[in-house]
Design a protein around this motif. Structure first.
Motif, PDB file in Angstrom:
ATOM      1  N   GLY A  99      25.962  18.967   8.511  1.00  0.00           N
ATOM      2  CA  GLY A  99      25.033  19.736   9.717  1.00  0.00           C
ATOM      3  C   GLY A  99      24.635  19.679  11.017  1.00  0.00           C
ATOM      4  O   GLY A  99      24.071  19.760  11.643  1.00  0.00           O
ATOM      5  N   SER A 100      24.942  18.395  10.851  1.00  0.00           N
ATOM      6  CA  SER A 100      24.406  17.716  12.306  1.00  0.00           C
ATOM      7  C   SER A 100      25.752  17.181  13.371  1.00  0.00           C
ATOM      8  O   SER A 100      25.114  16.612  14.352  1.00  0.00           O
ATOM      9  CB  SER A 100      23.650  16.126  11.882  1.00  0.00           C
ATOM     10  OG  SER A 100      22.849  16.592  10.210  1.00  0.00           O
ATOM     11  N   VAL A 101      26.961  17.899  13.077  1.00  0.00           N
ATOM     12  CA  VAL A 101      27.456  17.174  13.882  1.00  0.00           C
ATOM     13  C   VAL A 101      28.595  18.575  14.942  1.00  0.00           C
ATOM     14  O   VAL A 101      28.481  19.733  14.154  1.00  0.00           O
ATOM     15  CB  VAL A 101      28.806  16.724  13.741  1.00  0.00           C
ATOM     16  CG1 VAL A 101      29.349  16.256  14.993  1.00  0.00           C
ATOM     17  CG2 VAL A 101      28.557  15.192  12.760  1.00  0.00           C
ATOM     18  N   TYR A 102      28.320  18.517  16.518  1.00  0.00           N
ATOM     19  CA  TYR A 102      28.964  19.667  16.853  1.00  0.00           C
ATOM     20  C   TYR A 102      29.915  19.388  17.904  1.00  0.00           C
ATOM     21  O   TYR A 102      29.802  18.792  18.800  1.00  0.00           O
ATOM     22  CB  TYR A 102      27.766  20.734  17.404  1.00  0.00           C
ATOM     23  CG  TYR A 102      26.164  21.227  17.273  1.00  0.00           C
ATOM     24  CD1 TYR A 102      26.620  21.912  16.791  1.00  0.00           C
ATOM     25  CD2 TYR A 102      25.432  19.907  17.075  1.00  0.00           C
ATOM     26  CE1 TYR A 102      25.484  22.385  15.637  1.00  0.00           C
ATOM     27  CE2 TYR A 102      24.049  20.104  15.358  1.00  0.00           C
ATOM     28  CZ  TYR A 102      24.469  21.666  15.557  1.00  0.00           C
ATOM     29  OH  TYR A 102      23.425  21.633  14.310  1.00  0.00           O
ATOM     30  N   VAL A 103      30.288  20.109  18.582  1.00  0.00           N
ATOM     31  CA  VAL A 103      31.833  19.661  19.852  1.00  0.00           C
ATOM     32  C   VAL A 103      31.389  21.551  20.049  1.00  0.00           C
ATOM     33  O   VAL A 103      32.140  22.139  19.562  1.00  0.00           O
ATOM     34  CB  VAL A 103      33.467  20.046  18.769  1.00  0.00           C
ATOM     35  CG1 VAL A 103      34.071  19.248  19.853  1.00  0.00           C
ATOM     36  CG2 VAL A 103      33.298  18.661  16.965  1.00  0.00           C
ATOM     37  N   ASN A 104      31.372  20.820  21.504  1.00  0.00           N
ATOM     38  CA  ASN A 104      31.153  21.417  22.964  1.00  0.00           C
ATOM     39  C   ASN A 104      29.842  22.652  22.209  1.00  0.00           C
ATOM     40  O   ASN A 104      30.810  23.945  22.345  1.00  0.00           O
ATOM     41  CB  ASN A 104      32.593  22.069  22.672  1.00  0.00           C
ATOM     42  CG  ASN A 104      33.377  21.410  23.081  1.00  0.00           C
ATOM     43  OD1 ASN A 104      33.350  20.353  23.758  1.00  0.00           O
ATOM     44  ND2 ASN A 104      34.686  21.116  22.878  1.00  0.00           N
TER      45      ASN A 104
END
Length: 251
Positions: A199-204
């Motif tokens: 849960g450490s990656v975000y897209v837009n």
């Protein structure tokens, strides 16, 4: 709002306040994880909707407003100010970084939650902050490292900022998230898997927990501790079927 349970409780309180008063209720500035929690939480409500604002298009740290569902976003009066931080004497100024400006503000006792993005240029910086702290910041922030600075309030309307980037080109097996991240951050796919699943990656700005997620042109990928990059797109293949892709990493 550091713990997820506390964050959701606080969001519920703000939603109830917005519903009871018929006007927006605002959070402090939020990181990407907190923004994601806000939107996941308000999906459970029918009596409010959410909007975010960071002072300019492309801002990463943003304030959220919980508003009545019939209120148009343009009617929101955001409690956000922009402060220009410039050296008192350009001749004697050091080359200052984002870390330098943030460190000086934290040293003065300002919490990260009251501070938005800090847009740094070659000669100055623009700080977005909660309005009620703007005068105090302008008074207290007089030095960054060894450089004497002057802080002045400035208009946000029409503010534009393009952060410096470096171009990245390479060939990868697919445009799956883990493969493009390996190029964008210069890391192995196996080392990135735990970040994605954790849960450490975000897209837009949206949390993504599947390494099989397929990126689209223009997507901005952010990873805690690694930074962020923009996926520009793919074009052509190698003889072995690998895909040529291009990205730009924010530096």
């Amino acid at each position: 709002m550091e713990k997820e349970g506390l964050s959701e409780k606080r969001i519920r309180e703000l939603a109830s306040r917005a519903d009871a008063r018929g006007c927006p209720a605002f959070t402090d500035f939020l990181n990407l994880n907190e923004q994601n929690i806000v939107f996941e939480t308000i999906q459970k409500f029918s009596f409010v909707k959410g909007e975010t604002f960071g002072g300019y298009e492309g801002a990463e740290r943003r304030m959220a407003a919980l508003i009545p569902p019939d209120m148009p976003p343009e009617k929101i009066s955001w409690p956000v100010c922009c402060i220009r931080i410039a050296p008192r004497s350009l001749k004697f100024a050091e080359k200052l970084t984002h870390r330098d400006f943030l460190g000086a503000l934290m040293h003065l006792g300002f919490e990260r939650s009251v501070l938005g993005d800090i847009a740094v240029t070659d000669t100055e910086a623009y700080l977005f902050c909660i309005s009620r702290f703007s005068e105090l910041i302008c008074t207290e922030l007089t030095q960054v490292r060894r450089t004497q600075v002057v802080c002045t309030l400035c208009e946000m309307e029409g503010f534009e900022y393009t952060p410096p980037t470096e171009k990245l080109r390479g060939s990868i097996a697919s445009v799956r998230l883990d493969a493009v991240m390996a190029l964008g951050f210069g890391a192995s796919r196996s080392s990135l898997l735990s970040l994605i699943e954790g849960g450490s990656v975000y897209v837009n700005g949206k949390l993504v927990t599947s390494n099989a997620y397929t990126l689209k042109e223009g997507d901005i990928v952010s990873a805690r501790g690694l930074g962020r990059f923009r996926y520009i797109g793919a074009g052509g293949q190698t003889r072995k079927g690998r895909i040529f892709v291009e990205a730009e990493r924010f530096v």
